[in-house]
Design an enzyme around this catalytic site. Sequence first.
Site, PDB file in Angstrom:
ATOM      1  N   TYR A  47       2.771   2.382  13.368  1.00 41.11           N
ATOM      2  CA  TYR A  47       3.275   3.672  12.716  1.00 41.11           C
ATOM      3  C   TYR A  47       2.488   4.861  12.912  1.00 41.11           C
ATOM      4  CZ  TYR A  47      -0.905   1.720  10.120  1.00 41.11           C
ATOM      5  OH  TYR A  47      -2.238   1.221   9.881  1.00 41.11           O
ATOM      6  N   HIS A  66       0.962  -1.210   0.153  1.00 41.79           N
ATOM      7  CA  HIS A  66      -0.105   0.217   0.022  1.00 41.79           C
ATOM      8  C   HIS A  66       0.923   1.149   0.013  1.00 41.79           C
ATOM      9  CE1 HIS A  66      -2.694  -2.744   2.746  1.00 41.79           C
ATOM     10  NE2 HIS A  66      -2.794  -3.017   1.414  1.00 41.79           N
TER      11      HIS A  66
END
Length: 469
Positions: free
Chosen positions: A133, A70
């Site tokens: 993240y 992605h």
Amino acid sequence: MTEFGKRLRATETPIPGLVLWDLTVHGDSRGWFKENWQREKMIAAGLPDFGPVQNNISFNDAVGTTRGIHAEPWDKWVSLATGRVFGVWVDLREGPTFGMVFTAELDPSRAIFVPRGVGNGYQTLDPDTAYTYLVNDHWSPDATYTFLNLADESVAIDWPIPLDRAEISEKDHAHPRLADVEPVPARKILVTGANGQLGRALRAELGDASHIDYVTREDLDLASPEVFTARHWRDYDTIINAAAYTAVDQAETPEGRREAWAANATAVSHLARIALEHRLTLVHVSTDYVFDGTSDRPYHEDDPLSPLGVYGQTKAAADAIVATVPRHYIVRTSWVIGDGRNFVRTMRELADRGVDPAVVDDQVGRLTFTGDLARGIVHLMAERPAPGVYNLTGGGDPMSWADVARAVFVSTGHDPQRVRPVSTEEYFASASAPVAPRPRNSVLDLSKIEATGFAVRAVEDVLREYLAH
């Protein structure tokens, strides 16, 4: 197994902007501790100040869980709280590195900075892996993603666990091959004041690429509070502010004063706020009018500001505002000449018509042609020297306005003695409207921008070219 005691260290990868980091992890028999994100230390070590606003955690039960690939419309700081992963990154941005691949194993002692547009995927190597993240934009259902199939043959990723034995979602199975991926476009550049002399010169220099937006006041009112939501500002990298109120005499009137402050200060404060909030580079054009002109030497970038009139005061205010933006370039210039009505064109017309002009000879400076000003701005954007103020004018010996007029007369085959030098006071003695005070010395020192590798051209040479065309 997590390695303890490494020093904080960055390692560049073949993909531009993708940087692998070793993190310092302190451990003993009880477990371990690390600073997973420490802005001051990491920026000092070279991490971009990317401004994270959201923290996400992906927990993975089983070995072989595979996610990706992605590419998202924001930057990411990827690290692990527990476990290990085989990480995969593919550059999906338009440009010469499109399709380039980098792989690395991550554990709690290794992290990676993933820039916008670089595809991200991973496969877990330990059970109970917590993948974390930080991102610098809030998740939105309207965000545009770019995907690549995990099994794409052209990038040929050597997955530790074959994909036919891995845990993969149906959605990830269905992503396109590289040949069908539309590259992620570059972040945009916004040029304001597109119809002005400098705006037109910037268009000639930058061209009409799809990632460059040229706007006028009719397109985007910079002084309006609506400007904050008028664009998806995270899609931009740089704003070049070529818009300004430059009617220096009209600025001394009540109406002109209001317009000058709105265009030169309020609008700039809005751009600075946008640049601060979205980590953009703001390029702003300043002027010799921020000085009073009493110096007996050329002005340096760090000389104190002391504007004489309203126009200079609004521009000095703008300089102070723009300087609060971490990524800023204030390009200070003087005596700008472009493709519209200007002093040089007027002198040529008077010479051709047989008119002998009276021209001020006690104001000294250097002409700046908009083509060179645009070239200098593009140079700063390409080289990215330290943020700050950069003087940018034509080079060569300083001239008075009367000297410039004589040079125009000579270049067009007329007698320069027809130019009658007068003082500023004499020139404006009969004026019925307000007259702005002018700095007598407008000469700017050019050594700082020359040190960046920018070649300053002599005014005399550029003036001859300008008149020839």
